[in-house]
Design a protein around this motif. Structure first.
Motif, PDB file in Angstrom:
ATOM      1  N   LEU A  92       0.841  -1.181   0.000  1.00  0.00           N
ATOM      2  CA  LEU A  92       0.000   0.000   0.000  1.00  0.00           C
ATOM      3  C   LEU A  92       0.880   1.235   0.000  1.00  0.00           C
ATOM      4  CD1 LEU A  92      -2.632  -0.874   2.723  1.00  0.00           C
ATOM      5  CD2 LEU A  92      -2.952  -0.924   0.264  1.00  0.00           C
ATOM      6  N   GLU A  93       0.442   2.177  -0.796  1.00  0.00           N
ATOM      7  CA  GLU A  93       1.140   3.449  -0.753  1.00  0.00           C
ATOM      8  C   GLU A  93       0.481   4.316   0.307  1.00  0.00           C
ATOM      9  OE1 GLU A  93       1.122   5.592  -4.366  1.00  0.00           O
ATOM     10  OE2 GLU A  93       2.656   6.992  -3.695  1.00  0.00           O
ATOM     11  N   GLU A  95      -0.220   7.936   1.559  1.00  0.00           N
ATOM     12  CA  GLU A  95      -0.202   9.297   1.051  1.00  0.00           C
ATOM     13  C   GLU A  95       0.464  10.242   2.030  1.00  0.00           C
ATOM     14  OE1 GLU A  95      -3.535  11.099  -1.555  1.00  0.00           O
ATOM     15  OE2 GLU A  95      -4.484   9.812  -0.054  1.00  0.00           O
ATOM     16  N   HIS A 181      -6.882   4.446   8.165  1.00  0.00           N
ATOM     17  CA  HIS A 181      -6.470   5.819   7.880  1.00  0.00           C
ATOM     18  C   HIS A 181      -6.835   6.749   9.021  1.00  0.00           C
ATOM     19  CE1 HIS A 181      -5.386   4.527   3.976  1.00  0.00           C
ATOM     20  NE2 HIS A 181      -6.598   4.392   3.506  1.00  0.00           N
ATOM     21  N   VAL A 230     -17.998   3.347  10.690  1.00  0.00           N
ATOM     22  CA  VAL A 230     -16.617   3.667  11.013  1.00  0.00           C
ATOM     23  C   VAL A 230     -16.593   4.978  11.781  1.00  0.00           C
ATOM     24  CG1 VAL A 230     -15.687   2.465   9.001  1.00  0.00           C
ATOM     25  CG2 VAL A 230     -16.268   4.876   8.819  1.00  0.00           C
TER      26      VAL A 230
ATOM     27  N   GLY B  26      -2.924   5.726  -1.754  1.00  0.00           N
ATOM     28  CA  GLY B  26      -3.290   5.738  -0.344  1.00  0.00           C
ATOM     29  C   GLY B  26      -4.038   4.494   0.092  1.00  0.00           C
ATOM     30  N   GLY B  27      -4.275   3.609  -0.837  1.00  0.00           N
ATOM     31  CA  GLY B  27      -4.924   2.383  -0.429  1.00  0.00           C
ATOM     32  C   GLY B  27      -6.435   2.526  -0.427  1.00  0.00           C
ATOM     33  N   ILE B  28      -7.090   1.438  -0.157  1.00  0.00           N
ATOM     34  CA  ILE B  28      -8.540   1.410  -0.191  1.00  0.00           C
ATOM     35  C   ILE B  28      -9.071   2.150   1.014  1.00  0.00           C
ATOM     36  CG2 ILE B  28     -10.534  -0.085  -0.244  1.00  0.00           C
ATOM     37  CD1 ILE B  28      -8.658  -2.256  -1.343  1.00  0.00           C
ATOM     38  N   LYS B  29      -9.986   3.038   0.748  1.00  0.00           N
ATOM     39  CA  LYS B  29     -10.530   3.817   1.845  1.00  0.00           C
ATOM     40  C   LYS B  29     -11.740   3.100   2.417  1.00  0.00           C
ATOM     41  CE  LYS B  29      -8.624   8.187   0.405  1.00  0.00           C
ATOM     42  NZ  LYS B  29      -7.572   7.449  -0.271  1.00  0.00           N
ATOM     43  N   LEU B  30     -11.608   2.711   3.616  1.00  0.00           N
ATOM     44  CA  LEU B  30     -12.653   1.901   4.243  1.00  0.00           C
ATOM     45  C   LEU B  30     -13.967   2.656   4.311  1.00  0.00           C
ATOM     46  CD1 LEU B  30     -13.229  -0.757   5.718  1.00  0.00           C
ATOM     47  CD2 LEU B  30     -12.587   0.375   7.823  1.00  0.00           C
ATOM     48  N   HIS B  31     -13.914   3.890   4.712  1.00  0.00           N
ATOM     49  CA  HIS B  31     -15.134   4.664   4.907  1.00  0.00           C
ATOM     50  C   HIS B  31     -15.890   4.814   3.610  1.00  0.00           C
ATOM     51  CE1 HIS B  31     -17.092   8.726   6.198  1.00  0.00           C
ATOM     52  NE2 HIS B  31     -17.942   7.734   6.274  1.00  0.00           N
ATOM     53  N   LYS B  32     -15.196   5.209   2.596  1.00  0.00           N
ATOM     54  CA  LYS B  32     -15.888   5.447   1.331  1.00  0.00           C
ATOM     55  C   LYS B  32     -16.475   4.151   0.784  1.00  0.00           C
ATOM     56  CE  LYS B  32     -15.341   7.125  -3.337  1.00  0.00           C
ATOM     57  NZ  LYS B  32     -14.488   7.723  -4.363  1.00  0.00           N
ATOM     58  N   LEU B  34     -17.385   1.601   2.428  1.00  0.00           N
ATOM     59  CA  LEU B  34     -18.530   1.216   3.238  1.00  0.00           C
ATOM     60  C   LEU B  34     -19.769   1.961   2.780  1.00  0.00           C
ATOM     61  CD1 LEU B  34     -19.432  -0.362   5.798  1.00  0.00           C
ATOM     62  CD2 LEU B  34     -19.076   1.737   7.070  1.00  0.00           C
ATOM     63  N   ILE B 402     -15.439  -4.329   3.246  1.00  0.00           N
ATOM     64  CA  ILE B 402     -14.112  -4.621   2.838  1.00  0.00           C
ATOM     65  C   ILE B 402     -13.542  -5.729   3.669  1.00  0.00           C
ATOM     66  CG2 ILE B 402     -12.049  -3.446   2.166  1.00  0.00           C
ATOM     67  CD1 ILE B 402     -14.606  -2.149   1.290  1.00  0.00           C
TER      68      ILE B 402
END
Lengths: 449, 405
Positions: A92-93, A95, A181, A230, B26-32, B34, B402
């Motif tokens: 994973l990058e 940011e 994040h 979340v 930045g990788g997979i955004k969990l919140h979005k 979801l 996810i």
């Protein structure tokens, strides 16, 4: 009567003060401002951008000669806070975008702030240097080493004045504590601890200890398939060092007391407003997700921002907010297209003014909105280069939702959704606001008579 | 809310978003993701209920042409005012065109099955009321249909539902089912109403438990009850949330979860996609094999509806028997797997994208991170011919969020 207009009103008139950033239309993504924060005195204003840089502005001393100009903010320090990283284990990058900056209260001549990207929190010390030692024995004036054999006398180095230099040094790096994040950091009122929150967990840190943190909230389900919400934001109470709140993607806020137990999974208070079933749509879950939560300065209220509204809650009443303000309800019929272009996922922030009487939040088309809680009046202003003459009074804007569009009104379909104001800040004691519009930072002040 | 998109477009857009989030910085955004999965679930609810409405409407039409003796069971469940408005939903594409009439017997039969299923839902709901606890597959929130014009009533399903009259619970999602001003007879259940899964069903039934009233969990598979009115209708969407990950039960695939914290890979075995579930008590899935005809017991055999079935049934021998079903008895059909390999005749233009996404879902969301080798039970790898319709039909693919995380 439109607030902000007219010479006889007691309402605040907002004037343009400054704008920072380039005027070029082609914006590099790295210059997009991602966070704005005044320090506790309002003397310093920090911004973070997507490129991982932090820029600090300092307010100049007001001079007696120019009483009409309140102190302007000039660049004080610029440094690269975070760099892009790569997590090799997970491919994973990470940011470098600065998600949040929080100032510590000033305790000595130096300034301290916390800045965070998705994974790592850093404590930066920003200090001034206006003297430099001269007269080293082992080095010459250019810094080259001298041959010890050539040294025949000894002298004591002296400090001589130099041009002011502001240097930022990373004093602590708090890393490897978050799997998800990081979305929030908040300094505790004890000034010794702070918390960092990611999507599923909240950790408590001591400023002095970087290799350890306490997990105080964990909402990760045993099976990720059961995930339903979340954490979206978290903040400590301004006065009670044991109390904090965190908001969720379901539109709820939980207040927790760290004295109750070490792991604050069980909340002390639970704030939720029942959903209005007539407003149900495909996107109800998205627009009810809270993007920001802020305590009032008094500590009595919390303010939350979801996609279409700002709500003020009394800590003593959990079943509904005491005030609800529509930010841009005309977007309710546009949710489909906003979903398509991802705008529906924008996370707007909200701020209180120093006296908790006015709240402010951003919108699209570089509009931002202020709501006066006492008079119940609201105003829409725009951050644009056209209104950038010094001390030009900002004219209230209006969005026309249907029917005949009056002059100076803008129709909903003409709104530019690429120009969004997500981050704003309000000076802790004066009517000075900082508004981040993509890569520009606008500073507005109230009119000085 | 005015929505220019129909459910299917929303689903494909959502899948595309999830797919593209894999490659974002930045990788997979969990919140979005979801939130996107919530939209997926909502759209799917609407889609399925629309199909049901169409089915019902056709059945009503057919009833008017049929001799009365065929109608005895169905009329009992005719919710007044409901089917007529189904036509407002707009053209529905059932199984890819074809001769509508040829499907009428099928439709009628399926409706009959659904009525049976509905009976069971009611029973289970009673059971749920008495035993508020645990697991998924709660009975239908057979709430009275939404009062709005054109609104379909709640379609019960294997869902963690709240009692229709219950107030939203604290700490739980608020989805107040709108009790109509005049109580209407309970509508027939959703086409994709699932196997009855008893709350005591074994843990082998994939996704783990969640209390019935718990927050809507996996956006998975099949139909949660929904009372989706067409998007243009004012009372657009009311309904309880689907049950969690229970839906994963009825997929014949495995779900693989990679826990990013512990780096443990867990494979959850899901049950078969049954057409007929056994009687109420226990979940027939979880590898117990196809239930025999003898299981068509008092509670009746439930026949699960999924869109791809209609074409099958046209060719199915059983179709011929549908006209003479014994009262109370139900012809039994063997279990069928989700037909991933069925082609959708009118595949959407972005089929290839969606097929990529389906391939992700084929192994659960964990396809985002890792792919498990396909077991023999798993449907064959999906190729480009799949379209969103098949995605909808594949009940097991809809694991929430996810799991890759």
């Amino acid at each position: 009567m439109i607030p902000g207009i007219g010479a006889f009103t007691r309402d605040t008139l907002w004037c343009f003060s400054q704008v920072k950033g380039t005027m070029e239309t082609g914006t590099t993504e790295a210059d997009i401002i991602s966070t704005v924060e005044f320090n506790h005195t309002g003397e310093l204003l920090a911004t973070g951008d997507k490129g991982g840089r932090v820029v600090i502005f300092q307010r100049e001393q007001e001079s007696k000669n120019q009483v009409h100009r309140r102190g302007e903010y000039n660049v004080y320090s610029t440094f690269q806070s975070h760099e892009p990283e790569f997590d090799y284990l997970k491919s994973l990058e990470i940011e470098e975008k600065i998600n949040k900056i929080r100032w510590l209260p000033q305790q000595n001549a130096a300034y301290f702030l916390l800045s965070t990207n998705d994974k790592t929190v850093k404590l930066w010390k920003v200090s001034e240097r206006d003297k430099r030692p001269e007269g080293y024995n082992l080095k010459d004036e250019e810094g080259r080493l001298r041959d010890p054999a050539t040294i025949t006398t000894l002298r004591v180095p002296v400090l001589r004045p130099m041009d002011l230099m502001v240097e930022a040094t990373p004093r602590r790096v708090f890393a490897n504590a978050h799997t998800y994040h990081i979305n929030s950091i908040s300094v505790n009122s004890d000034y010794e601890t702070y918390m960092s929150a990611d999507d599923l967990r909240i950790n408590l840190w001591n400023f002095e200890i970087t290799n350890q943190s306490f997990n105080i909230v964990d909402i990760k389900p045993a099976n990720m398939e059961e995930l339903t919400e979340v954490i979206t934001a978290a903040e400590f109470h301004p006065h009670h060092c044991n109390t904090f709140v965190y908001s969720s993607s379901k539109g709820t806020i939980r207040l927790c007391d760290m004295r109750a137990s070490a792991l604050c999974d069980r909340h002390t208070k639970f704030f939720e407003e029942p959903e209005d079933p007539s407003n149900r749509s495909f996107f109800s879950e998205i627009i009810s997700s809270i993007s920001d939560v802020k305590f009032s300065h008094s500590g009595r209220y919390i303010m939350t921002r979801d996609y279409l509204t700002v709500k003020v809650w009394d800590l003593n009443m959990e079943n509904r907010p005491i005030e609800t303000y529509q930010v841009h309800d005309y977007l309710r019929s546009k949710l489909c297209s906003l979903y398509e272009n991802d705008c529906i996922f924008d996370k707007f922030e909200c701020v209180w003014n120093g006296s908790d009487s006015v709240i402010m939040t951003g919108s699209y088309n570089n509009f931002f909105r202020m709501f006066d809680r006492n008079t119940k009046r609201d105003v829409t202003l725009e951050a644009s280069r056209e209104n950038s003459k010094p001390r030009a009074i900002l004219k209230p804007r209006k969005v026309c939702v249907g029917g005949k569009r009056r002059k100076d009104e803008i129709s909903v379909d003409s709104l530019d959704f690429s120009k969004k104001i997500l981050h704003t800040a309000w000076h802790p004691s004066e009517n000075i606001i900082a508004v981040a519009a993509t890569n520009n930072l606008y500073i507005f002040q109230d009119k000085v008579n | 809310m005015e929505c220019a998109l129909d459910a299917q477009s929303l689903i494909s857009i959502s899948l595309r978003k999830i797919h593209s989030s894999r490659t974002q910085r930045g990788g997979i955004k969990l919140h979005k993701n979801l939130l996107v999965s919530y939209v997926l679930r909502n759209a799917r609810q609407l889609y399925l209920s629309e199909r049901y409405a169409e089915l019902y409407r056709r059945q009503q039409q057919q009833q008017q042409q049929q001799p009365p003796h065929h109608q005895h069971q169905h009329l009992a469940y005719a919710a007044p005012g409901m089917p007529a408005s189904a036509a407002d939903f707009g053209p529905l594409q059932l199984g890819g065109g074809g001769d509508a009439e040829a499907r009428e017997p099928v439709a009628r039969h399926q409706l009959h099955q659904l009525h049976q299923l509905h009976q069971l839902h009611l029973q289970q709901q009673l059971h749920q009321h008495q035993h508020p606890a645990p697991r998924g597959c709660a009975a239908a929130a057979a709430g009275a249909p939404a009062g709005g014009a054109g609104a379909l009533s709640e379609l019960p399903g294997c869902a963690a539902l709240q009692p229709p009259h219950g107030a939203p619970h604290r700490g739980q999602p608020l989805e107040p089912l709108q009790p109509g001003p005049a109580p209407l007879p309970l509508p027939p259940p959703a086409p994709a109403a699932l196997c009855q899964r008893d709350p005591r069903a074994s843990a082998a039934c994939s996704a783990p438990s969640a209390p019935p009233g718990a927050a809507p969990q996996a956006a998975t598979a099949a139909s949660p009850p929904a009372s989706p009115a067409p998007a243009s209708s004012p009372g657009f969407y009311r309904g309880a949330y689907p049950a969690p990950s229970d839906f994963g039960v009825h997929c014949s695939s495995q779900t693989t979860v990679l826990d990013l914290d512990t780096h443990v890979v867990t494979t959850v075995e899901n049950g078969y996609l049954h057409q007929d579930c056994c009687a109420s008590a226990h979940c027939p899935c979880c590898g117990q094999g196809a239930p025999g005809p003898g299981l068509a017991s008092a509670a009746g055999c439930k026949r699960k509806y999924y869109p791809g079935q209609e074409e099958e049934d046209n060719d199915d021998e059983d179709a011929g028997d549908l006209g003479a079903e014994p009262p109370g008895g139900v012809p039994f059909a063997p279990c069928k797997r989700a037909r991933f390999e069925d082609f959708c005749p009118d595949s959407s233009p972005d089929a290839s994208n969606i097929s990529n996404l389906i391939s992700i879902f084929g192994s659960g969301f964990s396809g985002l991170v890792s792919r498990q080798p396909d077991s023999s039970e798993q449907p064959p790898p999906l190729n480009g011919q799949l379209c969103a319709k098949q995605a909808l039909a594949s009940l097991g693919a809809w694991t929430r969020a996810i799991v890759a995380f």
